[in-house]
Structure formats: structure tokens, C-alpha cells
Design a protein around this motif. Structure first.
Motif, PDB file in Angstrom:
ATOM      1  N   GLY A  73      66.844  11.877 -17.075  1.00  0.00           N
ATOM      2  CA  GLY A  73      67.641  10.818 -17.682  1.00  0.00           C
ATOM      3  C   GLY A  73      68.441  11.292 -18.873  1.00  0.00           C
ATOM      4  N   GLU A  74      68.852  12.558 -18.874  1.00  0.00           N
ATOM      5  CA  GLU A  74      69.512  13.112 -20.049  1.00  0.00           C
ATOM      6  C   GLU A  74      71.040  13.093 -19.965  1.00  0.00           C
ATOM      7  N   GLY A  75      71.569  12.281 -19.087  1.00  0.00           N
ATOM      8  CA  GLY A  75      73.008  12.056 -19.098  1.00  0.00           C
ATOM      9  C   GLY A  75      73.357  10.995 -20.132  1.00  0.00           C
ATOM     10  N   PHE A  76      74.640  10.705 -20.247  1.00  0.00           N
ATOM     11  CA  PHE A  76      75.079   9.652 -21.166  1.00  0.00           C
ATOM     12  C   PHE A  76      76.441   9.168 -20.690  1.00  0.00           C
ATOM     13  N   GLY A  77      76.516   7.874 -20.327  1.00  0.00           N
ATOM     14  CA  GLY A  77      77.773   7.341 -19.824  1.00  0.00           C
ATOM     15  C   GLY A  77      78.200   8.079 -18.570  1.00  0.00           C
ATOM     16  N   VAL A  78      79.437   8.605 -18.575  1.00  0.00           N
ATOM     17  CA  VAL A  78      79.957   9.306 -17.394  1.00  0.00           C
ATOM     18  C   VAL A  78      79.481  10.755 -17.318  1.00  0.00           C
ATOM     19  N   TRP A  79      78.819  11.247 -18.373  1.00  0.00           N
ATOM     20  CA  TRP A  79      78.365  12.627 -18.384  1.00  0.00           C
ATOM     21  C   TRP A  79      76.976  12.732 -17.757  1.00  0.00           C
ATOM     22  N   ARG A  80      76.784  13.730 -16.924  1.00  0.00           N
ATOM     23  CA  ARG A  80      75.513  13.949 -16.257  1.00  0.00           C
ATOM     24  C   ARG A  80      74.961  15.313 -16.629  1.00  0.00           C
ATOM     25  N   LEU A  81      73.665  15.366 -16.858  1.00  0.00           N
ATOM     26  CA  LEU A  81      72.994  16.616 -17.193  1.00  0.00           C
ATOM     27  C   LEU A  81      71.733  16.714 -16.348  1.00  0.00           C
ATOM     28  N   GLY A  82      71.645  17.753 -15.534  1.00  0.00           N
ATOM     29  CA  GLY A  82      70.489  17.896 -14.667  1.00  0.00           C
ATOM     30  C   GLY A  82      70.627  17.047 -13.420  1.00  0.00           C
ATOM     31  N   ASP A  83      69.724  17.262 -12.466  1.00  0.00           N
ATOM     32  CA  ASP A  83      69.757  16.556 -11.181  1.00  0.00           C
ATOM     33  C   ASP A  83      68.480  15.743 -11.041  1.00  0.00           C
ATOM     34  N   ASP A  84      68.514  14.541 -11.599  1.00  0.00           N
ATOM     35  CA  ASP A  84      67.322  13.683 -11.584  1.00  0.00           C
ATOM     36  C   ASP A  84      66.847  13.387 -10.173  1.00  0.00           C
ATOM     37  N   ASP A  85      67.777  13.080  -9.274  1.00  0.00           N
ATOM     38  CA  ASP A  85      67.406  12.697  -7.913  1.00  0.00           C
ATOM     39  C   ASP A  85      66.694  13.829  -7.185  1.00  0.00           C
TER      40      ASP A  85
END
Length: 252
Positions: free
Chosen positions: A10-22
Motif C-alpha cells: 500500500g505504498e503508492g499515493f494517488g496516481v503513483w504506484r510503488l511495488g506490486d501489491d496484487d
């Protein structure tokens, strides 16, 4: 033998994604979910909690300094009362998202600079523990063994869960090597897998100077933002299962 495998999610923010949670959620047994202070936002928190509940992964609150710009990795001079209130706020926010998903927050883990500072700073450790006690004294605290966090948890009657890091280098003191130092983050899959196997089977790790440390973790962490995190998690899980180690959440 059984051990927990956790990752920061869950380390994204808004439109930015970090890591592949799924991709990580089917591989881990516990999810350290960012609560909006170092990363994450309400929608991201809801999505990750819903997915974690679907995969029957334990939800943990990864609480942090209020530091979105620095990803929570900058040490901050926060008064104990302020820090305790910040941690309590984050716990409440994630609990709402977890409940909406039919689950709940099952443990607490500090993030980044707060994690490392509270390992040695009695005041910061006590502030984190005070917030957990005020919120729900039955929640376990996940952190480094032999730390101020462990002492503060024991003094307050909290359950302390020692963890170890498969993708980070250690100092002879038992602390993590600073991220800016050479080799602080392991990038070789075989090294990460072997470190995880040794944690699970022997409870030890070799520090950067060759010192063998006894850590006896109940949970092994893989950082979700590390390049190759999904491949690392898949390989670690397979290796541990092949060695006869059961993977299950420490809260189970």
C-alpha cells in the motif's frame, strides 16, 4: 516449524504506484499496510485491506513519521505526545479500512526512520507503545529484537514479535546497515533466499563484518519497494516450504 512472511504494501499515493501489491499478497502471510503518513492514501488503504482480506493475509498497521516527501525515511524530532497521537491516528484510519473489508488490524509495525530510531531511542519507543496501548493493548508489536521497542513493549505488557530482514544487511550491533551504505540492500536472489532459510532454520544471520548474530525471528520481512521483490518473495516462499517450514501469520 512455522514462520511468518511479511511485506510492506500500500505504498503508492494517488496516481503513483510503488511495488506490486496484487502480486505480493498471494505470497505473504502478513501485510504491513502504509497508513497515509509515509505513503498510502484512503483509497489505496481500502484496496489493499480488501485484497488482504480476500487472500486471508493478516493486516498490520505500518505507522510512520509524518513524512510523505521523504517516504518516512528521514529521522524527525517529534515530541513524544505528538508522536503517540500521530501513531494513534494512523491506527484508527487503517482499522476503519480493515473493518470495511471484513477484517481488522492485527498488529503494528513502525516504518523506516521511526523503526530505526525507536530501536534505540527509549522516548520514541515509549511513544509508539503508548499509542498501541491506548488503541488496543492486545495488538502485537513487530520490530527488531534486542531493541528499545522490545523493552518498551515488555514494560507495557504488549506482545512483542521479533522480525528479521531477508533483503537487508546487518551490522554487528544487530541493527540494520544504513540504507546509504554499500550493500545495505541485498539485490541477489540467491542471497536473499539463503538468508531467509537461515533465519527460519537456524535463527541466525551473518553481519557485514562476519559476526554471526542470533535473532530467532518469528517473522521475516521483504520490502515491497525493493527491485525484484515479487521474485524474491516467490523464491523465498518456495525455498522455505521445500525445507519443511510452514508459512503462517504470527497472529494466527
Amino acid at each position: 516449524m512455522a514462520i511468518d512472511l511479511n511485506a510492506d504494501l500500500g505504498e503508492g499515493f494517488g496516481v503513483w504506484r510503488l511495488g506490486d501489491d496484487d502480486a505480493l499478497l498471494p505470497l505473504v502471510t502478513s501485510a504491513n499496510v502504509a497508513c497515509g503518513f509515509h505513503a498510502g492514501d484512503p483509497l489505496t488503504m481500502r484496496r489493499v485491506c480488501a485484497a488482504a482480506a480476500e487472500h486471508e493475509v493478516a493486516i498490520g498497521a505500518q505507522v510512520s513519521y509524518r513524512d510523505l516527501a521523504g517516504f518516512g525515511r528521514r529521522r524527525m524530532d517529534v515530541a513524544p505526545d505528538d508522536l503517540a497521537a500521530d501513531v494513534l491516528y494512523q491506527l484508527g484510519a487503517l482499522e476503519a479500512c480493515a473493518r470495511a473489508a471484513g477484517s481488522r488490524v492485527r498488529y503494528v509495525k513502525p516504518h523506516g526512520a521511526l523503526y530505526n530510531t525507536a530501536a534505540d531511542d527509549d522516548g520514541q519507543a515509549a511513544a509508539v507503545v503508548a499509542a498501541v496501548v491506548a488503541f488496543d493493548a492486545s495488538l502485537p508489536l513487530l520490530a527488531l529484537p534486542g531493541s528499545a521497542m522490545e523493552r518498551a513493549a515488555a514494560a507495557a505488557g504488549l506482545t512483542f514479535v521479533p522480525e528479521a530482514f531477508a533483503d537487508r544487511a546487518y551490522l554487528a550491533s544487530g541493527r540494520l546497515a544504513p540504507r546509504g551504505s554499500d550493500g545495505a540492500v541485498l539485490s541477489d536472489e540467491a542471497s536473499v533466499v539463503e538468508r531467509a532459510r537461515r533465519f527460519a532454520l537456524e535463527g541466525t544471520v551473518e553481519a557485514a563484518d562476519g559476526t554471526v548474530l542470533t535473532v530467532s525471528p518469528r517473522s521475516i520481512c521483504l520490502h515491497g519497494d525493493t527491485p525484484g521483490a515479487v521474485a524474491f518473495a516467490r523464491a523465498v516462499r518456495a525455498a522455505l516450504e521445500d525445507a519443511g517450514v510452514e508459512l503462517r501469520a504470527f497472529t494466527a
